[in-house]
Motif scaffolding. Structure first.
Motif, mmCIF file in Angstrom:
data_model
loop_
_atom_site.group_PDB
_atom_site.id
_atom_site.type_symbol
_atom_site.label_atom_id
_atom_site.label_comp_id
_atom_site.label_asym_id
_atom_site.label_seq_id
_atom_site.Cartn_x
_atom_site.Cartn_y
_atom_site.Cartn_z
ATOM 1 N N ASN A 154 0.830 -1.201 0.000
ATOM 2 C CA ASN A 154 0.000 0.000 0.000
ATOM 3 C C ASN A 154 0.871 1.259 0.000
ATOM 4 O O ASN A 154 2.087 1.209 0.199
ATOM 5 N N ASP A 156 2.689 4.475 1.287
ATOM 6 C CA ASP A 156 3.338 4.838 2.551
ATOM 7 C C ASP A 156 3.681 3.635 3.422
ATOM 8 O O ASP A 156 3.759 3.754 4.649
ATOM 9 N N CYS A 157 3.906 2.468 2.789
ATOM 10 C CA CYS A 157 4.334 1.319 3.582
ATOM 11 C C CYS A 157 5.849 1.164 3.585
ATOM 12 O O CYS A 157 6.370 0.256 4.241
ATOM 13 N N HIS A 193 5.457 9.600 -3.094
ATOM 14 C CA HIS A 193 4.692 8.470 -3.611
ATOM 15 C C HIS A 193 5.204 8.104 -5.003
ATOM 16 O O HIS A 193 5.325 8.967 -5.874
ATOM 17 N N CYS A 238 -0.606 3.132 -4.963
ATOM 18 C CA CYS A 238 -1.921 3.775 -4.968
ATOM 19 C C CYS A 238 -2.835 3.059 -5.951
ATOM 20 O O CYS A 238 -2.398 2.480 -6.944
ATOM 21 N N ALA A 262 2.826 -2.143 6.377
ATOM 22 C CA ALA A 262 3.300 -1.152 7.342
ATOM 23 C C ALA A 262 2.696 -1.440 8.715
ATOM 24 O O ALA A 262 1.518 -1.779 8.836
ATOM 25 N N ASN A 264 2.003 0.609 11.054
ATOM 26 C CA ASN A 264 0.996 1.593 11.458
ATOM 27 C C ASN A 264 -0.243 1.573 10.571
ATOM 28 O O ASN A 264 -1.158 2.367 10.776
ATOM 29 N N GLN A 265 -0.289 0.660 9.562
ATOM 30 C CA GLN A 265 -1.462 0.553 8.694
ATOM 31 C C GLN A 265 -2.182 -0.775 8.842
ATOM 32 O O GLN A 265 -3.413 -0.820 8.788
ATOM 33 N N VAL A 268 -4.423 -3.895 4.664
ATOM 34 C CA VAL A 268 -5.477 -3.090 4.045
ATOM 35 C C VAL A 268 -5.887 -3.741 2.723
ATOM 36 O O VAL A 268 -5.317 -4.744 2.285
ATOM 37 N N THR A 271 -3.192 -4.133 -0.019
ATOM 38 C CA THR A 271 -2.257 -5.212 0.288
ATOM 39 C C THR A 271 -2.840 -6.555 -0.110
ATOM 40 O O THR A 271 -2.158 -7.391 -0.720
#
Length: 708
Positions: A154, A156-157, A193, A238, A262, A264-265, A268, A271
């Protein structure tokens, strides 16, 4: 060059007065003997002496030799005992021997050999000498393992940051400093990104030690020092760049995929979708938990439990192996532990370096994926991958009769073009991957297909392998850039084909069969006609139509003829339209019905798709953004069935034989190629079972010219 050789011998035209000894007698205020000063351009270098240089001086000398070799296309001339300003001073025997030894060390660093061309006595009394040395670079043709690893996940991973840390050994600052050298466009640097396909390389020497930018300075040296080369393919995360991500998975033939999650994610939808795509394409995967420095021990255990549940999901059926020591990395690739069923999980951090050494150990020992074997397996089975079909329900095999498929001429070399360049003073350069065979400098190949289905003969002028390393030969599964002559229009999706055997000397029976196919019209054939521009045809066929066995992974309603979509076939990305659909024998096409209540309070029948043929197979897909589910639609938004009034149609999790027609131009495709269908959230996967050769022109006369 003639002027330089004349310094050390007698010219036949001018006699002794222009010999090197005569030039040495020319007087100069500063020096007894003088030649023309050194110039910056060209492949000629003057050196007074090379005695015991320091490490920094040696690096400078090696860089200088690399420049001279590049200027001379692999050859350089070194004048030892001559100053830059042209003063010929000469050296004593000990200094001359030491200088030649240093020059040999410099040449070995660049994979080159030295040969003494001339040795002339400058001062007979002092016994000083000057020599002329030829430095010739050895073609870098040693075999090495070339692997491609896709990095998925995803936004920002930490994909680009991870690649930057692996290739430079410099930890990240926590704000993306490690990814700056990887990004290609200004907007990527500003947003952080990735929106394009980015490449970076690292290698391992014969002893398994990493070779990266902390050891060497450029890609050429990484290629020269590595026995195993890893090319990281950083793909966008993205959703709007999904087309680019799919192209990276289908067009670059990755040997492995790293799925990043990640901390903190969490797991998702993107992923899950990337993991499902890699699973559908039979690409081995490893899962990396990134940003582990942000997780507490309890949260890390919770994350591991979630990953284990996803891998054990029905239809995925993968074994989860948490790599915590080097023995675990060895176990993940050991044949005794069925590596195709194991998904190793690494806990990493680009800030404190956690897990990076284990990941490098794993990449060092993981074997190269045999794409050719997989393709032949798919062709022999003539069906979609069984592992992914079981992901959605029962797999009903439908064998294709050999009589339905026409003979297809296999090329000896097949180079897929995915990038094109126009280089000044060089011309047309194409980049891609050699899927089959061997290409050598000077080979004649066929470039195409063009709009009329023809292939044009070109010659391989030069070759550069991964990392811009020049070479004279490229082997199977290696990435390369090829300069071709003469210049021809080139687009992505074209191929360079070669047949080095006696492919043009067909037997009389084959000729008669070919002519018979040509007279039949459009569906069968083995050769192209003479194109309108006078370009001779080849035995390689371009196709405008194809038939494929497709499994629909998800579609919100139904797919029927005239449905337009985008097809991904290796390096080909083109829009196509469905001409016909043939359902497999024994498959119930009609979806099951369920009662629902609409907004007006009346009961209506709506569709419910229960797997293959309405057998009620349990849901076995990953809960992903592709929405592959079997739940009834919301009340009030019913989907009505046309009861197949428009002919056969396909629903989610159904499989059938579909005939496609490209909308723009013909392509070179073969039976057995993997095909991926995409349109919005619609996804489908399958294999090509038949191809129909494209014949330029509506009607072809019986006595048409045939290029055998």
């Amino acid at each position: 060059m003639d002027e330089l050789i004349g310094l050390f011998g007698v010219s036949e035209e001018d006699g002794n007065e222009h010999s090197y000894e005569a030039q040495l007698m020319s007087h100069n205020d500063d020096c007894q003997h003088q030649v023309q000063p050194e110039v910056e351009e060209g492949n000629v270098e003057f050196k007074l002496k090379l005695v015991n240089p320091t490490d920094s001086r040696m690096e400078h000398l090696v860089t200088q030799m690399k420049w001279r070799l590049r200027e001379g296309h692999g050859e350089a001339i070194y004048q030892i005992g001559v100053e830059d300003r042209g003063a010929v001073l000469g050296l004593c025997q000990s200094e001359l021997d030491t200088s030649l030894a240093t020059l040999n060390k410099m040449a070995q660093r660049l994979n080159a050999d030295i040969t003494t061309l001339r040795e002339v006595v400058v001062d007979p009394v002092a016994q000083t000498k000057a020599v002329e040395v030829l430095v010739r670079q050895i073609p870098s043709d040693k075999p090495f393992i070339d692997m491609r690893v896709c990095v998925l996940g995803n936004v920002d991973c930490g994909k680009s940051t991870l690649v930057g840390v692996l290739t430079t050994r410099q930890l990240d600052s926590g704000r993306g400093r490690a990814r700056l050298n990887l990004l290609r466009h200004p907007h990527e640097i500003q947003t952080g990104h990735t929106s394009s396909v980015c490449h970076e390389i690292m290698g391992f020497d014969s002893h398994g030690k990493p070779v990266d930018y902390s050891v060497v300075r450029n890609k050429e040296e990484i290629c020269e020092m590595s026995s195993k080369l890893i090319t990281f393919i950083d793909l966008p995360g993205c959703q709007k760049s999904l087309k680019t991500t799919i192209f990276g998975l289908t067009g670059y033939y990755p040997d492995y995929a790293l799925i990043l999650i990640a901390a903190n994610q969490g797991i998702v939808d993107t992923t899950r979708e990337h993991f499902a795509l890699a699973l559908a394409l039979n690409i081995p995967c490893a899962i990396l938990i990134t940003k582990a420095d942000l997780l507490s021990p309890a949260a890390l255990e919770n994350m591991k439990a979630q990953i284990k549940n996803v891998l054990e999901f029905p239809g995925v059926d993968k074994m989860c192996l948490f790599v915590e020591k080097k023995e675990d990395a060895v176990k993940a690739v050991s044949k005794r532990f069925r590596p195709e069923q194991i998904v190793p999980v690494f806990v990493t951090s680009s800030v404190n370096g956690q897990g990076m050494d284990l990941l490098k150990d794993f990449l060092n020992i993981f074997p190269q994926r045999n794409v050719t074997e997989e393709s032949s397996s798919c062709l022999s089975n003539d069906r979609v991958s069984s592992s992914f079909c079981s992901f959605f329900g029962d797999d009903d095999e439908d064998e294709v009769k050999e009589d339905d498929c026409f003979e297809h001429d296999e090329p000896d070399a097949d180079f897929k073009i995915d990038e094109t360049f126009i280089v000044p003073n060089v011309g047309c350069v194409v980049g891609g991957i050699l899927q089959k065979g061997v290409i050598r400098r000077g080979d004649e190949m066929h470039l195409g297909p063009y709009e009329d289905g023809s292939f044009r003969t070109v010659k391989v002028a030069s070759l550069h392998r991964t990392g811009r390393a020049p070479c004279s030969i490229v082997s199977q599964n290696q990435s390369a850039a090829i300069a071709i002559k003469p210049n021809n229009p080139v687009r992505k999706g074209m191929v360079l084909l070669a047949s080095f055997g006696s492919g043009t000397d067909e037997t009389q029976q084959s000729r008669e069969k070919t002519i018979h196919y040509m007279k039949m019209g459009s569906k069968l054939g083995c050769f192209n006609y003479m194109s309108e521009n006078g370009q001779a045809g080849t035995k390689f066929k371009a196709s405008m139509e194809l038939e494929a066995e497709i499994l629909i992974l998800f579609h919100p309603t139904k797919i029927q003829p005239s449905f337009q979509c985008t097809l991904h076939i290796d390096n080909i990305v083109q829009s196509a339209v469905i001409k016909s659909i043939t359902l497999q024998d024994g498959m119930d096409v009609s979806p099951k019905r369920n009662k629902t209540v609409s907004l007006d309070g009346k009961e209506k029948e709506c569709e419910r798709i229960d797997g293959f043929g309405g057998n009620g197979a349990q849901s076995s897909s990953l809960p992903s953004v592709s929405n592959i589910d079997r739940s009834p639609p919301p009340t009030g938004r019913t989907r009505t069935s046309s009861s197949n009034e428009g002919g056969p149609c396909l629903f989610t999790n159904q499989k059938g034989h579909v005939t496609f027609r490209f909308l723009r131009h013909c392509e070179y495709i073969r039976p057995g190629m993997r095909i991926l269908l995409r349109q919005g959230k619609t996804k489908g996967i399958g294999n090509i079972t038949k191809v129909f050769p494209y014949i330029h022109g509506a009607n072809v006369p019986e006595d048409a010219n045939l290029e055998m």
